[in-house]
Design an enzyme around this catalytic site. Structure first.
Site, PDB file in Angstrom:
ATOM      1  N   GLY A  14       0.783  -1.222   0.000  1.00  0.00           N
ATOM      2  CA  GLY A  14       0.000   0.000   0.000  1.00  0.00           C
ATOM      3  C   GLY A  14       0.811   1.265   0.000  1.00  0.00           C
ATOM      4  N   LYS A  45      -0.328   2.541  -4.201  1.00  0.00           N
ATOM      5  CA  LYS A  45      -0.871   3.865  -4.479  1.00  0.00           C
ATOM      6  C   LYS A  45      -0.581   4.331  -5.905  1.00  0.00           C
ATOM      7  CE  LYS A  45      -2.528   5.041  -0.352  1.00  0.00           C
ATOM      8  NZ  LYS A  45      -2.404   3.773   0.357  1.00  0.00           N
ATOM      9  N   ASP A 121      -8.220   6.961   2.519  1.00  0.00           N
ATOM     10  CA  ASP A 121      -7.100   7.593   3.221  1.00  0.00           C
ATOM     11  C   ASP A 121      -6.457   8.664   2.349  1.00  0.00           C
ATOM     12  OD1 ASP A 121      -6.390   5.388   1.549  1.00  0.00           O
ATOM     13  OD2 ASP A 121      -4.354   5.467   2.341  1.00  0.00           O
ATOM     14  N   ASP A 122      -5.817   9.618   3.014  1.00  0.00           N
ATOM     15  CA  ASP A 122      -5.013  10.664   2.360  1.00  0.00           C
ATOM     16  C   ASP A 122      -5.801  11.437   1.308  1.00  0.00           C
ATOM     17  OD1 ASP A 122      -3.035   9.629   3.944  1.00  0.00           O
ATOM     18  OD2 ASP A 122      -2.054   8.514   2.344  1.00  0.00           O
ATOM     19  N   TRP A 225      -3.346  -1.378   9.914  1.00  0.00           N
ATOM     20  CA  TRP A 225      -2.489  -1.180   8.735  1.00  0.00           C
ATOM     21  C   TRP A 225      -1.201  -0.609   9.318  1.00  0.00           C
ATOM     22  CZ3 TRP A 225      -4.155   0.117   3.242  1.00  0.00           C
ATOM     23  CH2 TRP A 225      -3.126   0.670   2.488  1.00  0.00           C
ATOM     24  N   ASP A 226      -0.173  -1.426   9.436  1.00  0.00           N
ATOM     25  CA  ASP A 226       1.025  -1.070  10.197  1.00  0.00           C
ATOM     26  C   ASP A 226       2.104  -0.494   9.281  1.00  0.00           C
ATOM     27  OD1 ASP A 226       3.042  -0.840  12.074  1.00  0.00           O
ATOM     28  OD2 ASP A 226       2.509  -2.710  13.073  1.00  0.00           O
ATOM     29  N   ASN A 227       2.431   0.786   9.489  1.00  0.00           N
ATOM     30  CA  ASN A 227       3.446   1.469   8.670  1.00  0.00           C
ATOM     31  C   ASN A 227       4.831   1.469   9.316  1.00  0.00           C
ATOM     32  OD1 ASN A 227       1.800   2.373   6.444  1.00  0.00           O
ATOM     33  ND2 ASN A 227       0.859   3.827   7.855  1.00  0.00           N
ATOM     34  N   ASP A 232       8.244   5.082   2.191  1.00  0.00           N
ATOM     35  CA  ASP A 232       7.926   5.873   1.000  1.00  0.00           C
ATOM     36  C   ASP A 232       7.938   7.373   1.261  1.00  0.00           C
ATOM     37  OD1 ASP A 232       5.698   5.768   2.607  1.00  0.00           O
ATOM     38  OD2 ASP A 232       4.308   5.130   1.040  1.00  0.00           O
ATOM     39  N   ASN A 260       2.610  -2.758   6.109  1.00  0.00           N
ATOM     40  CA  ASN A 260       2.911  -2.014   4.880  1.00  0.00           C
ATOM     41  C   ASN A 260       4.414  -1.722   4.904  1.00  0.00           C
ATOM     42  OD1 ASN A 260       2.580  -0.442   2.521  1.00  0.00           O
ATOM     43  ND2 ASN A 260       2.312   1.416   3.721  1.00  0.00           N
TER      44      ASN A 260
END
Length: 777
Positions: A14, A45, A121-122, A225-227, A232, A260
């Site tokens: 993602g 994305k 999101d975003d 959703w683990d960043n 990025d 992610n």
């Protein structure tokens, strides 16, 4: 197992950036099966038809690729979740947009996909006029669409919804009081799972209290959703550390957890390996409690990131121990400005590339200059700076074999986690900070002034302090050498896919370490006055770049990012380089180098002057004699291959040249020798000492000269060489530097322009043919 009750644990693709390839995803599915992960969410994305062009259906070829992925995931026992991000431009009240959304998801459903996600999101919170009239809030609009799509797809067992407020820091005014989250929790159908990233977009830890709060508002356990390993947002950072800060007991508070990870696929071996260990530990703990065997004190089922990392390191070392094909060099070719592609070339083919790209490893083909350098009795040995440790035999180890376990640990430690450095990186930053703060122990200031009587005890204490500084400097320089050897080993000892993903990061850190190492060697020579030594003070994590960025900011010149941030070379080389202060014994080699450069510029070896020192005396002699403390040398395994000379105060330097240097040159080259060439060069020396305008010296009081052999393999180290000198000049109070060159020297002009130098004056203002470039420090 029914997807509604199974804990979803796996990977979400993602991130922003180039999506993974089909082959990489197949390898990912193998990893996930091996480590017992169960879910893959497709949501890159920068896949146009996932986000920007979400209305467009897939072509037959794209359909085939998606079908292959779905089949491959099922074969590996994984759940394939297809996601769509329509939030940037969807009109929620538009029946047309809703029909297009259903058409797209129906197409994917027919390919065999049975799990879906819709992501908001975003995106901007505002509604268009039509939606404002149709819905009472932004949240109501999103929930309405999500519920309808969920029913349209037949209420699949796995359907995920990503809210626009997807973490605590984005909630207004707070998690528990957010009207947006309250609406989502109340109106979204109960079997739709909601995505959450934690207290932050990139959460250092996930706490039971924080998850309980959001679960209460959303009226269901969230799916994380683990960043943690996402990179990025910073092109200079990579995260190779273990899955950490999430305890297995949290699974009871969650619907699932999807990592992610790094954009670079090969960098995700350890993150995913340790995620698998975390997931299996949680399952074993849960089973133990059911059997009545487990408890809070049962260490058998406790997840330990350090132990998980050790196991992953061992397995990854075996993966990395597949060397490149013998006789081949792995290079990255950039075609028409597109993303580079690794290709394997036989060494005999490199001559074809070198005709169109000057940065290629030209020592692989036959060449006169390189052969001359190879004849030198250098023994692949770098000359050491003050306090610099030597490996056995005085030779720096060259990474020509697959990475060792210690090198892999170093690699991981230098690219650890967003909020935490590994041990080697912590030591590197702590030592550089300490060496800067205590440089007065070896600085020029302590050596000035009349001798004073000092008691024996104080003298001994000062001596011990200086020894402590040099000892700590030796440790720092040793780690920098290890980083250089790591870079060399990565280039020459790993598979090309791994090299492609890791190279930009180890290259960037290698270059920053080269500059930092040269700076510490220069400090150890005792030439600093400490005028601008402390550089930029800042809180941790403010500046981008990870360890490399933090090292950069600790240098006096660290705020000038253009000196550090450049794309890596197209043709990686494993050759080792060293940058260090000038020593008197370097003079002969440097004179020989500038003589070679002069002959190459004139196009004929027969045009050399009668006296072998003449060109060196003109180009390098004044600086090497009158201010050697601002001279830096670049060397590779074959010897000296470049130098940069500096003058901190041009006005005083010019006076010293007239009173000291020129009389010595007139004595060395008297007219009676009868060599017309010598007298011509002597006249040029006189002209070189011409005065510069006060307006120039007011803003740019310092001067530099840069020389490097044309067969230099890695052109980026020339930038490091120049940066090392600018760091020294800045540390001793200079606020601007200029250099003079011929207007026909386009390569050097372009090189300096990219580093922030601007043309100040043309030659006519100086009464000679040069061009003056300057930059502020």
């Amino acid at each position: 197992m029914d997807g509604r009750s199974e804990f979803l644990c796996g990977v979400v693709e993602g991130f922003y950036g180039r999506p993974w390839s089909m082959e990489q995803r197949k390898v990912l599915f193998q990893w996930m099966q091996r480590w017992e992960l169960n879910t893959y969410l497709y949501g890159p994305k920068d896949d146009l038809k996932h986000r920007l062009l979400w209305r467009e259906v897939y072509s037959p070829e794209e359909e085939g690729q998606l079908r292959t992925l779905i089949v491959e995931s099922e074969k590996r026992g994984l759940r394939f979740v297809y996601s769509l991000s329509p939030g940037q431009d969807i009109v929620f009240s538009s029946s047309c947009d809703l029909s297009l959304l259903k058409r797209k998801l129906r197409q994917v459903s027919k390919l065999g996909c049975q799990a879906f996600a819709i992501l908001f999101d975003d995106i901007d919170h505002s509604l268009c006029q039509a939606d404002s009239q149709a819905f009472s809030s932004f949240a109501h609009a999103q929930v309405s669409v999500a519920n309808e799509i969920y029913r349209f797809l037949g209420e699949p067992p796995v359907f995920l919804f990503c809210p626009t407020e997807y973490c605590g820091s984005l909630c207004s005014p707070s998690v528990s009081k957010s009207p947006y989250l309250m609406t989502v929790g109340e109106d979204l159908l109960p079997n739709i799972s909601i995505i959450w990233t934690g207290s932050k977009v990139i959460s250092r830890e996930l706490s039971v209290e924080g998850l309980s709060e959001v679960q209460s508002v959303l009226q269901r356990p969230p799916l994380v959703w683990d960043n943690l390993h996402a990179n990025d947002y910073d092109s200079r950072r990579l995260f190779l550390g273990p899955f950490k800060g999430r305890y297995p007991q949290l699974a009871t508070q969650l619907r699932g957890l999807l990592l992610n990870p790094n954009c670079e696929f090969e960098a995700n071996y350890i993150p995913l390996h340790t995620l698998g260990t975390w997931y299996r530990t949680g399952r074993e703990e849960k089973k133990g409690k059911k059997r009545g065997e487990g408890g809070e004190g049962n260490e058998e089922h406790q997840y330990c990131p350090e132990m998980a990392l050790s196991t992953a390191l061992h397995d990854w070392m075996e993966e990395l121990s597949q060397p490149l094909q013998p006789g081949c060099l792995c290079v990255c070719v950039r075609v028409c400005g597109c993303v580079g592609v690794w290709v394997v070339l036989k060494r005999s083919q490199l001559s074809l590339i070198s005709t169109v790209h000057p940065d290629v490893d030209s020592d692989l083909s036959e060449g006169g200059d390189r052969e001359e350098r190879e004849k030198k009795l250098h023994n692949n040995q770098f000359q050491q700076g003050p306090g610099q440790p030597r490996s056995p035999g005085g030779v720096l180890c060259v990474g020509k074999a697959p990475l060792s376990e210690s090198q892999i640990r170093l690699l991981v430690g230098l690219h650890y986690l967003p909020h935490e450095h590994g041990p080697s990186a912590q030591r590197l930053l702590q030592d550089l900070t300490w060496l800067k703060e205590h440089c007065h122990l070896v600085s020029a200031n302590d050596k000035k002034g009349p001798p004073q009587k000092v008691c024996v005890c104080r003298s001994k204490a000062l001596h011990l302090s200086a020894e402590e500084w040099r000892g700590r400097a030796a440790g720092f320089l040793g780690v920098c050498e290890e980083i250089a050897a790591l870079h060399s080993s990565v280039v020459s000892g790993v598979r090309k896919a791994v090299l492609y993903d890791l190279y930009p990061y180890v290259w960037d850190l290698r270059n920053t370490a080269l500059v930092a190492k040269a700076f510490i060697c220069w400090l150890g020579c005792g030439t600093t006055t400490g005028a601008e030594l402390l550089g930029v003070e800042s809180e941790p994590w403010v500046f981008k770049g990870g360890v490399s960025g933090e090292l950069q900011m600790l240098l006096p010149i660290g705020s000038n990012s253009e000196l550090f941030s450049h794309p890596p070379p197209l043709f990686p080389t494993s050759r080792l380089y060293n940058i260090r202060p000038y020593h008197n014994k370097d003079k002969a080699e440097l004179y020989c180098m500038v003589r070679q450069l002069q002959q190459g510029a004139q196009g004929s070896p027969d045009s050399s002057p009668a006296h072998p020192d003449l060109i060196g005396d003109r180009c390098l002699g004044p600086c090497l004699t009158l201010c050697p403390e601002y001279s830096m040398v670049l060397e590779d395994e074959l010897g000296v291959c470049g130098c940069v000379l500096g003058v901190v105060d041009v006005r005083s330097f010019a006076k010293r040249c007239q009173t000291c240097w020129m009389p010595a040159m007139r004595d060395k080259y008297p007219p009676r020798t009868g060599h017309a060439n010598s007298q011509e060069v002597l006249q040029q020396m006189e002209e070189d000492q011409g005065e510069y305008p006060d307006s120039l010296l007011y803003h740019f009081p310092s001067q530099l000269r840069l020389d490097a052999l044309p067969d230099l393999v890695d052109i980026s180290v020339t930038r490091c060489l120049l940066t090392a000198l600018l760091t020294a000049l800045k540390a001793n109070g200079s606020h601007g530097v200029f250099c003079e060159m011929q207007p026909t020297d386009r390569m050097r002009l372009d090189f300096l322009t990219k580093l922030g130098f601007l043309e100040i004056i043309r030659g006519e203002a100086l009464h000679r043919a040069g061009v003056v470039l300057g930059r502020l420090l």
